[in-house]
Write an enzyme that holds these catalytic residues in place. Structure first.
Site, PDB file in Angstrom:
ATOM      1  N   ASP A  12       0.879  -1.185   0.000  1.00  0.00           N
ATOM      2  CA  ASP A  12       0.000   0.000   0.000  1.00  0.00           C
ATOM      3  C   ASP A  12       0.914   1.232   0.000  1.00  0.00           C
ATOM      4  O   ASP A  12       0.948   1.995   0.946  1.00  0.00           O
ATOM      5  CB  ASP A  12      -0.939  -0.015   1.219  1.00  0.00           C
ATOM      6  CG  ASP A  12      -0.216  -0.062   2.554  1.00  0.00           C
ATOM      7  OD1 ASP A  12       0.947  -0.533   2.601  1.00  0.00           O
ATOM      8  OD2 ASP A  12      -0.801   0.385   3.571  1.00  0.00           O
ATOM      9  N   HIS A 244       9.373  -0.800   9.363  1.00  0.00           N
ATOM     10  CA  HIS A 244       8.480  -1.972   9.319  1.00  0.00           C
ATOM     11  C   HIS A 244       8.661  -2.803   8.034  1.00  0.00           C
ATOM     12  O   HIS A 244       9.076  -3.954   8.067  1.00  0.00           O
ATOM     13  CB  HIS A 244       7.006  -1.541   9.377  1.00  0.00           C
ATOM     14  CG  HIS A 244       6.654  -0.618  10.485  1.00  0.00           C
ATOM     15  ND1 HIS A 244       6.601  -1.023  11.800  1.00  0.00           N
ATOM     16  CD2 HIS A 244       6.293   0.699  10.494  1.00  0.00           C
ATOM     17  CE1 HIS A 244       6.236  -0.002  12.561  1.00  0.00           C
ATOM     18  NE2 HIS A 244       6.048   1.053  11.790  1.00  0.00           N
TER      19      HIS A 244
HETATM   20  C1  BDR Z   1       2.326  -0.761   8.716  1.00  0.00           C
HETATM   21  O1  BDR Z   1       1.302   0.206   8.457  1.00  0.00           O
HETATM   22  C2  BDR Z   1       1.674   1.057   7.402  1.00  0.00           C
HETATM   23  O2  BDR Z   1       1.485   2.387   7.774  1.00  0.00           O
HETATM   24  C3  BDR Z   1       3.136   0.796   7.131  1.00  0.00           C
HETATM   25  O3  BDR Z   1       3.418   0.950   5.741  1.00  0.00           O
HETATM   26  C4  BDR Z   1       3.359  -0.605   7.619  1.00  0.00           C
HETATM   27  O4  BDR Z   1       3.094  -1.549   6.590  1.00  0.00           O
HETATM   28  C5  BDR Z   1       2.875  -0.535  10.118  1.00  0.00           C
HETATM   29  O5  BDR Z   1       1.873  -0.718  11.059  1.00  0.00           O
HETATM   30 CA    CA Z   2       2.779  -0.798   4.257  1.00  0.00          CA
END
Ligand code: BDR
Ligand code: CA
Length: 320
Positions: A12, A244
């Site tokens: 995303d 992340h």
């Molecule tokens: C996840 O949520 C999104 O905002 C980031 O891209 C990551 O995949 C972290 O909680």
């Molecule tokens: Ca993400």
């Protein structure tokens, strides 16, 4: 791990998704065969556009981007992470317009089903957004659960608090029913929750290093990270942001970084209320009581070796 694996990124595309794209381009240039876009940090069209622009920036217009789900399975959420990732998902940075059309052609769930069927036991799906595309693919063809090599997911929070709500991590929170469907599918799943990803961070100095490199991709990531680092000043001391999605992409390539991993059941809380989207793992060990599920198939990475940001900086700066 067999080296004939193929990697598909389901994303995303916000700022840390962009870092994951860069890591795969640098470390798995031959086996990164496709991307699928999903709503989440932005709407699905913007996610596809950001993904396509980043691939082209790195000279990889050959990697297809397939358009996926525009909303959660219950139709309640269409994507918005502007507070964390900026208005366009990449911190307001104007990436070059892609020459190829972003996301036209085969829809993401069909692409996932077809690619897994055509390459039994070889496809690793790296899911770093809400799990809606995968849930739809598994509903279309439940048999792919046993044909996919592995699904590696950035999602959930086990001992760590949530980030979207006190209990829920964003990717699971944005479509808890989809996460539940994937975790119950019987596929080999490796879940990388906030417990692991919040510990790996990029500093302001490393952002400066990216900006000063000769790589236009690294420079774009550095620029996009400005907004993301600003957001994290309310979370961590000093100037540093969580890595992340790139951490999860790295773990899909090899397990060298893992220092603590358990195989357990994971239950996604679906009922309305404060626990919706929570991922409950059974970590009781000796205290395990009468209520537990057998046949656990989810590996949960709880900790990784410190210092992943160096590997990421090296990967991004070697791109065009
Ligand atoms: C996840 O949520 C999104 O905002 C980031 O891209 C990551 O995949 C972290 O909680
Ligand atoms: Ca993400």
């Amino acid at each position: 791990m067999s080296d004939d694996r193929l990697h598909i990124l389901d994303c995303d595309t916000g700022v840390d998704d962009a870092m994951a794209i860069g890591l795969l381009l640098a470390e798995a240039p031959q086996t990164f065969v496709g991307a699928t876009a999903v709503f989440g940090n932005v709407d699905v069209r913007r996610a596809a556009l950001n993904t396509r622009s980043l691939l082209e920036l790195a000279g990889r217009a050959d990697i297809p981007v397939h358009l996926g789900a525009a909303s959660s399975l219950d139709g309640a959420f269409w994507g918005s992470g502007h507070r964390v990732h900026g208005e366009n998902g990449v911190g307001g940075v104007q990436l070059p317009n892609p020459t190829g059309t972003a996301g036209d052609g085969e829809p993401a769930p069909s692409y996932l089903v077809r690619t897994v069927r055509e390459n039994p036991g070889r496809v690793v799906i790296i899911a770093v957004g809400p799990l809606t595309n995968l849930a739809i693919a598994l509903s279309m063809d439940p048999g792919i659960a046993e044909l996919v090599a592995e699904i590696v997911i950035m999602g959930g929070a086990v001992r760590h608090p949530g980030n979207a709500t006190p209990a829920a991590e964003a990717n699971v929170w944005h479509d808890p029913e989809a996460a539940d469907r994937v975790l119950r599918s019987g596929a080999r799943v490796r879940l990388v929750p906030l417990d692991a990803t919040m510990q790996q961070r990029m500093t302001g100095d490393e952002q400066t290093e990216l900006a000063g490199s000769s790589s236009r991709f690294a420079q774009a990531v550095a620029q996009a990270s400005e907004h993301y680092l600003d957001f994290y000043t309310n979370v961590f001391p000093g100037r540093q942001c969580a890595l992340h999605d790139p951490l999860v992409a790295a773990l899909a390539l090899d397990s060298a970084l893992v220092t603590s991993e358990v195989t357990t059941s994971i239950e996604v809380q679906l009922a309305p209320g404060p626990a919706r989207g929570q991922t409950v793992a059974d970590l009781r060990g000796l205290y395990k009581g009468p209520v537990h599920r057998e046949g656990h198939t989810t590996s949960v990475v709880l900790e990784t070796e410190a210092g992943f940001s160096r590997r990421l900086v090296e990967a991004l700066t070697c791109l065009p």
